[in-house]
Design an enzyme around this catalytic site. Structure first.
Site, PDB file in Angstrom:
ATOM      1  CG  HIS A 120     -30.849 -19.838   7.839  1.00  0.00           C
ATOM      2  ND1 HIS A 120     -31.997 -19.298   8.354  1.00  0.00           N
ATOM      3  CD2 HIS A 120     -31.214 -21.058   7.347  1.00  0.00           C
ATOM      4  CE1 HIS A 120     -33.011 -20.146   8.212  1.00  0.00           C
ATOM      5  NE2 HIS A 120     -32.565 -21.222   7.596  1.00  0.00           N
ATOM      6  CG  ASP A 129     -30.805 -24.339   9.158  1.00  0.00           C
ATOM      7  OD1 ASP A 129     -29.672 -23.800   9.178  1.00  0.00           O
ATOM      8  OD2 ASP A 129     -31.811 -23.804   9.642  1.00  0.00           O
ATOM      9  CD  GLU A 130     -35.320 -23.772   7.164  1.00  0.00           C
ATOM     10  OE1 GLU A 130     -36.481 -24.175   7.271  1.00  0.00           O
ATOM     11  OE2 GLU A 130     -34.921 -22.710   7.688  1.00  0.00           O
ATOM     12  CB  VAL A 131     -28.930 -24.229   1.338  1.00  0.00           C
ATOM     13  CG1 VAL A 131     -28.313 -23.417   0.204  1.00  0.00           C
ATOM     14  CG2 VAL A 131     -28.051 -24.211   2.574  1.00  0.00           C
TER      15      VAL A 131
END
Lengths: 699, 699
Positions: free
Chosen positions: A260, A323-325
């Protein structure tokens, strides 16, 4: 319309309205516009007048936060009564109508878990507010404000005795200023709203793929190249932090990493794991760019950056996102793959854990406690970090069992357009958490409503946050057994109007947006349609988009103006439910008919507006559906009145119409479809069933 | 609802809509929401689309004011279309849809009389805006904005050719920040409104009996002791001055002296002509305290003070007030009487003239031109001073004949609650001024709308200023022969909504105030009454007050929420006028009946709200009157429909009801009384007559 409390408390002298009464709302409990509802409330007789000479006395000397809190309270009281700056005063406690005391000042830098309890006693001759800390006084002053009512004798507060304290010490709202940017005035008015419902943390999501929003003097290319010029200066941030502190609200900054983070790389491409150059991301979703966790230069940069941010943001907690790698840049980079092999890191999760360990040490070095999303939870991190769960209560419970403190955000995502009732039933102690030991439960700090900003602009963000967030605030403050939706909604409708006084635009901008959509001063026909639609639920808006969504897409359609929850559809639905179950009050049928008639006849009136506005053309099918539902509902009422069962083929045809009408159009749902289906079924002698709302449970 | 222009311009290719057309409004002229109306306008065919890629090119290099003006324009365009910061751009003129050029920058410090003309050409392929100065570009950009419409193809501006320039170089709004204080955000949003209607002077009334509102570093007791803490810091003032300058608006400060100055004397009693101590005045009216014109220390003080203000406010003009000195302190002070004798000053007017001569020299010494109200006009003052007339056009004409420049404010007092039509017919060249020579006429600089602040708070000030001030702005900009009220009102209703986009609260705070009055979310019954009442006119509110008015009195009653001019009463009145004169369109009678029926039945619905609110009790008689008028009007329609003349005794009874209904109650007037009387008269076969509105002509 509410009956006023004063008529009903006559004859009661401090009758207890404890929370258990709330499950079966009684007359008294309905009459106070309190949200969150206090732990213990007893009503007395009489009222304390609030006139221009109203004054507050402070018995605690030398607490500047307390002095300022009372000044802000008096300003708020002026807003809610229409009084002017020369009205009201801070005076000698011996002469004051409200006497305020705190045993000790709250900490200079507000901390999680500080005592926020208070006791408020109001009689017809005066009021006292006592609290262990200044924070408790702030909470009690908000309760006092919510009690202010116009009465036949003027503004007043009723005689009550309240003992109150929060259930959770962390009651937050996340605002995502990255995907869209929100100027300082938007943040400040939302801080006012948060304070009004006793929330105490603004989780400020300040960087993401789509924008880096903080001035960094050490690394100026972060905001110079990563923000399109839309960022907060350090002076602005300090101002907002003080504004929040004055209202008993902590500000926790989130600088999301290692994923992100595209916006960081525009100015500093060497931080990334893939080759540059980078540009600010304009689309929504999960993207590949991620920091390179294998280079020492990354940690050197972060040491400098976190150090600067740690000095800027006084709060104890520093949120690193995490988050969300998706790992694609890591997979594609041979040097990173080599590093993983040589360090025995088996997969990308291991690599991220390595990054988090390094980052945690940097955060700790600068005196802060690290916080991050679910993904950062690995047993190799120290136990003082805080896990924010977007995955659910089970994940939160797992963390607590492992000794980690946590926060619940799953179930509180405001961007998913769920009704307040759905958020209201989400509890940090639900599911897996219910079986936690007391010690483990104490690790569950609370929760945060999350305003992710793909689909919000400064113009409509308030309408996504309010009033629904007040229901979440109540969930996090009030006792767990307070679960009655109808009481919640009754108070929520009141609080929504009450929040208007703070300049929040959730109601004011609705008409403004409708008028712009129609290019017309008279938008009554458009309002009739807009009042009964809601934006599609969950993440379905992306899927229904006809062009690829981006941060350049104007948010000026009906879906952007419509409230996430239609008050009118809720009222209609409640009327229908009562009607078909036989609980018919005088006038119910007439009310139903009037509404259905209005809908049936609206399409003809709306059509000229639709014809002249490109922005309204997409809502034509909704308007036709509403007309059809109006007709169907009226026919159903006729059948019910005639006591002839509706014919089978008519019923089949109408139910198919309802099936069609509940499908999303223009990314909107027609929320009166379900109750009209119930009328159709009842008119055919069938037991009414619920019509599934598309994607309702997507959260 | 308006028909959109695009349907109507088909087939017209640059048809001239010159001003004379306006006197007899035709279809075309109605369709453009332009206010002030331009000097020359020709419509073309087609339209220029405004989508997210819209861009502006600037051909003039190096003019930072111009750059900023275009940036502000793009922000405003975003507000009016719901676009976002990443939409629109400033680009290479070769690629831009709108190309902007100015021949020369306007002056660094904006001056009176600078060229504000512009030429705007829009075709379906592009637009050009050319002006001699940056100021002219600013005015033209506002015209462009007002042309933006939603169309079936999206947002667009129609093809037009406009040549435009103002009739008067001084088009001002006075805001009185002394009697009530208005925070900076209130001032800024009103500057936005002013810019939108091409006004160019904010006359800021910064001191009076009731408060001294400017930070003075040289004489800090002025604001420390004279403002209740409600004042503008010098930083704030500089910020507002820049904000105004960016919008082509000059700020002229008024520091009223030698009278209207009690607030100065709280900190500096030696300035006064009578013995102190002084306290800030809380009441309204004309009071005795006045500066001592006989002491040299007074002039020494003023030299220091004016010098400080002259540096703070860049404008060429410095307004010294000079009005309404009642002379009582001078009469009572033997030293002053001795001074007058020894200097041959025969009366107080002579003494004030002496003061003004001394003060004028001080003002001139600090590089400024003195301005003052009517009273300062004496032939012994130099010809470069400017006279602001609250007395009327005759006084202005007299000044012009004597060689003085002047401004008209008489007839533009917004606090008197006159209808826009009344302000609209007030012209600086009316009456005595009509016979001025051209050279004398050039001395008439223009006029100012005046928002005196006895009865306004930050909450309702916008509703007193807007939209009526737009009609005054048109009077001062557009040609004198533009006098058609119905065209003016049609555009005014549109502009009122359009101004909402700037955050002005004239519409938004109406509902908020009604909800607070009623203590209820559902205020539909109260709105029905509020929509047809207006505050009493002229200065009658003071006379009708039951307790002595003061600056501590809350402005939270219905009279404070009600609009100065009822749109609904105006529409009803127009319908009735058409109906009784026999111009009956299909549906007129049904419309009249629906309105009358709503009024007749409203009292029963409003009663429960009235019963529970102390603030609403005073409006009960108005509600009853409205019900009676509704009944009377319906009966009158019945008689008219039956073709039986209404009986004489019924008519007499109903006319007496109307006489009673038009009397002020709760300081409000029921504005549908006159048209209902007309219906009654018509039903009895009489020629309808106007019912005099109490104090309507008080201005």
């Amino acid at each position: 319309m509410r009956t006023i409390w004063s008529l009903l408390i006559i004859g009661f002298l401090f009758n207890a309205i404890q929370v258990p009464c709330f499950a079966a709302p009684n007359e008294e409990s309905h009459l106070l516009r309190l949200m969150p509802w206090p732990v213990s409330l007893k009503t007395g007789s009489g009222q304390l007048a609030i006139d221009t000479s109203f004054s507050v006395g402070i018995t605690t000397a030398g607490d500047t936060h307390l002095q300022k809190a009372v000044s802000i309270f008096l300003d708020d009281l002026r807003r809610h009564t229409g009084m002017l700056p020369l009205d009201f005063a801070i005076t000698d406690p011996a002469k004051a109508q409200l006497v305020v005391s705190s045993e000790r000042p709250s900490k200079l830098v507000q901390d999680v878990g500080e005592d926020e309890s208070y006791a408020l006693e109001i009689t017809s001759s005066g009021a006292t507010l006592n609290a262990p800390t200044t924070l408790g006084v702030m909470r009690g002053l908000q309760t006092f404000l919510q009690l202010v009512e116009i009465t036949p004798k003027g503004f007043a507060v009723p005689a009550v005795s309240i003992q109150d304290q929060p259930r959770f010490p962390w009651r937050g709202l996340l605002i995502d200023s990255s995907r869209h940017f929100f100027p300082v005035d938007v943040i400040k008015r939302n801080l006012d709203g948060m304070a009004a419902v006793k929330m105490n943390v603004l989780h400020w999501h300040l960087s993401d793929y789509q924008g880096f929003r903080v001035e960094s003097r050490r690394f100026p290319k972060l905001y110079e190249m990563g923000s399109d010029g839309l960022y907060y200066t350090q002076d602005q941030l300090r101002d907002v932090i003080e504004y929040a502190r004055d209202r008993g609200i902590r500000i926790v900054p989130e600088l999301d990493m290692p994923g992100h983070s595209t916006s960081w790389f525009v100015g500093y491409p060497d931080l990334a794991s893939g080759p540059g150059p980078y540009s600010i991301e304009r689309k929504w979703g999960v993207f590949d760019p991620a920091m390179d966790p294998t280079r020492e230069s990354t940690y050197k940069f972060l040491d400098g950056f976190v150090g600067e941010m740690a000095a800027l943001f006084p709060d104890q907690f520093f949120h690193i996102g995490g988050d969300e790698v998706n790992g694609k840049q890591w997979d594609a980079n041979p040097k990173i793959q080599g590093f993983m092999r040589s360090h025995g890191l088996k997969n990308n999760a291991d690599l991220q854990a390595y990054f988090n360990q390094r980052l945690q040490k940097i955060v700790a070095k600068h005196g802060k406690t690290m916080e991050g999303w679910d993904e950062i939870l690995r047993p190799d991190l120290p136990k003082n970090i805080v896990i924010q769960s977007w995955r659910g209560p089970q994940s939160l419970a797992d963390a607590a069992r492992q000794g980690y403190r946590g926060l619940l955000s799953s179930g509180y995502y405001l961007d998913l357009m769920s009704p307040a009732s759905q958020h209201y039933q989400v509890d940090p102690f639900a599911d897996g958490a219910a079986s936690l030991s007391d010690a483990e439960k104490r690790r569950v700090l609370g929760g945060e409503a999350c305003m992710w900003a793909e689909w919000v602009s400064p113009e409509n963000i308030d309408s996504r946050i309010w009033p629904r967030t007040a229901a979440i605030a109540e969930r996090l403050w009030s006792p767990q057994n307070l679960t009655d939706w109808s009481s919640m909604y009754e108070r929520l409708d009141e609080i929504s109007t009450w929040l208007d006084a703070y300049g929040l635009t959730h109601n004011a901008n609705y008409d403004l947006m409708l008028k712009r959509l129609a290019g017309s001063v008279d938008v009554s026909a458009l309002r009739i349609l807009a009042n009964v639609v809601e934006p599609v639920k969950g993440y379905s808006r992306e899927g229904l988009a006809t062009t690829e969504p981006s941060s350049r897409m104007p948010l000026n359609r009906l879906v952007d103006a419509a409230h996430p929850e239609s008050v009118e559809a809720r009222h209609f639905s409640a009327l229908v439910s009562a009607f078909v179950s036989g609980q018919i009050k005088p006038g119910t049928e007439a009310q139903l008919r009037a509404m259905l008639l209005q809908w049936r006849d609206n399409d003809g009136k709306l059509r000229p507006l639709i014809d002249k506005s490109a922005l309204l053309q997409e809502v034509a099918p909704l308007s036709q559906d509403l007309a059809s539902l109006g007709s169907a509902g009226l026919q159903a009422l006729d059948y019910l009145a005639s006591r002839d069962k509706a014919p089978e083929d008519w019923k089949t045809q109408q139910l198919s119409l309802a099936q069609q009408a509940i499908q999303p159009k223009a990314q909107l749902l027609l929320m009166v479809t379900d109750p009209v289906q119930k009328l159709i079924q009842a008119s055919a002698g069938e037991t009414p069933t619920d019509l599934p709302i598309p994607n309702k449970a997507a959260e």
